[in-house]
Write a protein that holds these residues in place. Sequence first.
Motif, short mmCIF file in Angstrom:
data_model
loop_
_atom_site.label_atom_id
_atom_site.label_comp_id
_atom_site.label_asym_id
_atom_site.label_seq_id
_atom_site.Cartn_x
_atom_site.Cartn_y
_atom_site.Cartn_z
N SER A 125 66.27 22.50 35.52
CA SER A 125 64.94 22.94 35.97
C SER A 125 64.03 21.77 36.34
O SER A 125 62.84 21.99 36.58
N GLN A 156 64.02 30.99 44.13
CA GLN A 156 64.49 31.33 42.79
C GLN A 156 63.47 31.04 41.71
O GLN A 156 63.39 31.76 40.71
N ASP A 157 62.68 30.00 41.90
CA ASP A 157 61.73 29.59 40.86
C ASP A 157 60.40 29.17 41.48
O ASP A 157 60.03 27.99 41.44
N HIS A 160 57.73 26.86 39.63
CA HIS A 160 57.88 25.40 39.57
C HIS A 160 57.90 24.75 40.95
O HIS A 160 57.56 23.58 41.08
#
Length: 208
Positions: A125, A156-157, A160
């Motif tokens: 991550s 996807q993220d 972040h």
Amino acid sequence: MLLCLAASMQLWRSRLGRMMYSMANCLLMMKDYVLAIDMYHSVIQYQPEQEPQLLSGIGRLLLQIGDIKTAEQYFQEVEQISPKLGNELQQNVIIQMNRAFLHLGQNNFAEAHKFFTEVTKLDPSNPVANNNAAVCLLYLGKLKDSLRQLEGLVQQDPKHYLHESVLFNLTTMYELESSRSTQKKQSLLESVACREGDSFNIQCLKLL
């Protein structure tokens, strides 16, 4: 009484260290790199447990101003004192990141990509490693791979990766890849509008 005094001293030393760290960051934003580096060194006196991170930060700052030799010396020192971190995973991440940034500063993008990829294996991550790994692919002439990786991260993220530096890189890749870059940028703007506040700097999307 002595215990209370010691606790108070520790508290104020910690506060002073945080204040000096903020001052160093302000100097960095003002591009007064010499004073910023001196201030980061001063912070170490009050937060010695942060020495590996602070020295790594100084080394990366030196890379930005082109002093690769001195940066390498800082990174070597970090490798020697990294056991202070007390966490083997954290040690490996900071060492691999420093090696990656050193190769990046030397324009050795293949080696930089290798080390950034190692970091992503240790810490999947990690946004800095993922972003820079994608940028290295771009410099290696692998635009489609780079674009695929960065787009995947944002989708996807988004928590972040809807970040100004990531989006700037992604929109730059869109401009290189397609004549439909404006439409893709507008799609990113919609994602940002749904998740970020008014303080978000949309100039990173290069819509104008």
